[in-house]
Design a protein around this motif. Structure first.
Motif, PDB file in Angstrom:
ATOM      1  N   VAL A 143       0.852  -1.189   0.000  1.00 18.32           N
ATOM      2  CA  VAL A 143       0.000   0.000   0.000  1.00 18.32           C
ATOM      3  C   VAL A 143       0.889   1.242   0.000  1.00 18.32           C
ATOM      4  N   HIS A 144       0.563   2.160  -0.888  1.00 17.34           N
ATOM      5  CA  HIS A 144       1.213   3.478  -0.848  1.00 17.34           C
ATOM      6  C   HIS A 144       0.119   4.517  -0.635  1.00 17.34           C
ATOM      7  N   VAL A 145       0.345   5.405   0.316  1.00 16.85           N
ATOM      8  CA  VAL A 145      -0.615   6.465   0.620  1.00 16.85           C
ATOM      9  C   VAL A 145       0.010   7.801   0.263  1.00 16.85           C
ATOM     10  N   ALA A 146      -0.720   8.609  -0.489  1.00 20.52           N
ATOM     11  CA  ALA A 146      -0.262   9.942  -0.872  1.00 20.52           C
ATOM     12  C   ALA A 146      -1.417  10.919  -0.725  1.00 20.52           C
ATOM     13  N   ASP A 147      -1.110  12.156  -0.400  1.00 23.72           N
ATOM     14  CA  ASP A 147      -2.170  13.157  -0.342  1.00 23.72           C
ATOM     15  C   ASP A 147      -2.517  13.663  -1.739  1.00 23.72           C
ATOM     16  N   TYR A 148      -1.600  13.462  -2.684  1.00 25.92           N
ATOM     17  CA  TYR A 148      -1.825  13.932  -4.047  1.00 25.92           C
ATOM     18  C   TYR A 148      -1.102  13.031  -5.035  1.00 25.92           C
ATOM     19  N   ALA A 149      -1.733  12.816  -6.157  1.00 23.05           N
ATOM     20  CA  ALA A 149      -1.103  12.191  -7.317  1.00 23.05           C
ATOM     21  C   ALA A 149      -1.943  12.595  -8.523  1.00 23.05           C
ATOM     22  N   PRO A 150      -1.332  13.080  -9.584  1.00 21.44           N
ATOM     23  CA  PRO A 150      -2.115  13.482 -10.761  1.00 21.44           C
ATOM     24  C   PRO A 150      -2.768  12.260 -11.405  1.00 21.44           C
ATOM     25  N   PHE A 151      -4.085  12.241 -11.388  1.00 21.82           N
ATOM     26  CA  PHE A 151      -4.808  11.081 -11.893  1.00 21.82           C
ATOM     27  C   PHE A 151      -4.476  10.790 -13.357  1.00 21.82           C
ATOM     28  N   SER A 152      -4.200  11.820 -14.142  1.00 24.08           N
ATOM     29  CA  SER A 152      -3.869  11.590 -15.556  1.00 24.08           C
ATOM     30  C   SER A 152      -2.580  10.784 -15.702  1.00 24.08           C
ATOM     31  N   ASP A 153      -1.678  10.880 -14.727  1.00 25.94           N
ATOM     32  CA  ASP A 153      -0.441  10.100 -14.749  1.00 25.94           C
ATOM     33  C   ASP A 153      -0.599   8.737 -14.080  1.00 25.94           C
ATOM     34  N   VAL A 154      -1.411   8.693 -13.034  1.00 25.33           N
ATOM     35  CA  VAL A 154      -1.522   7.497 -12.196  1.00 25.33           C
ATOM     36  C   VAL A 154      -2.497   6.468 -12.763  1.00 25.33           C
ATOM     37  N   MET A 155      -3.663   6.903 -13.178  1.00 26.91           N
ATOM     38  CA  MET A 155      -4.705   5.936 -13.564  1.00 26.91           C
ATOM     39  C   MET A 155      -4.314   5.003 -14.700  1.00 26.91           C
TER      40      MET A 155
END
Length: 180
Positions: free
Chosen positions: A67-79
């Motif tokens: 599990v990795h928890v982040a407060d932010y990640a750009p969905f266009s890059d992550v999804m």
């Protein structure tokens, strides 16, 4: 903001994870949602990327290798690098998941989210779990998404269509047909 290096490293370190997020709407006990949804993903043998937005990091998820928890990640890059997404059926999150071509488990809470969740089901790209039934129905819903190839196929096909069509031009043409 760019994808944080630690999130990039997590994505590179194994199989595509299940993304868990409430987008920017994280009131109403988000820690419970994040903890439960991540555990459901882990129980399916998947890794989980939990994007909390403004909510605090759930302590129960810290220090878990899968599990990795982040407060932010750009969905266009992550999804595009995820296997599926469990989310609140917000329009922005839904559209990014469609563009990425990944199946969705929608857990709507209010406003326009139930309508968006119904459209996800209608398109054959995901399933809906009512917020108040998430503890009982989220696990079977994610299992269904991950074990039914038609969800991957429908999501991939719709994603390809969305990425290649010029939606702005099509919308302008449709609008112009109604202007005298």
């Amino acid at each position: 903001r760019p994808l944080p290096p630690v999130a990039e490293a997590f994505l590179d370190a194994g199989d595509p994870p299940v993304l868990v997020t409430l987008g920017s709407s994280s009131a109403l006990d988000p820690t419970d949602f994040f903890n439960h949804a991540a555990r459901v993903a882990l129980d399916e043998g998947a890794r989980a990327l939990v994007v909390t937005g403004p909510a605090p990091v759930p302590p129960a998820l810290q220090n878990l290798d899968a599990v990795h928890v982040a407060d932010y990640a750009p969905f266009s890059d992550v999804m595009p690098r995820c296997r599926a997404v469990i989310h609140h059926a917000g329009v922005g999150t839904t559209v990014e998941a469609i563009r990425a071509g990944i199946p969705q488990v929608a857990v709507p809470r209010g406003f326009d989210q139930p309508d968006t969740a119904a459209r996800i089901e209608m398109l054959g790209i995901g399933v809906t779990v009512a917020w108040r039934q998430r503890h009982r129905k989220l696990a079977p819903a994610l299992h269904r998404i991950l074990s039914t190839p038609s969800f991957d196929e429908q999501a991939a096909a719709l994603g390809a269509k969305v990425r290649t069509e010029d939606g702005a031009s099509a919308s302008a043409r449709a609008t112009e047909r109604h202007i005298p």
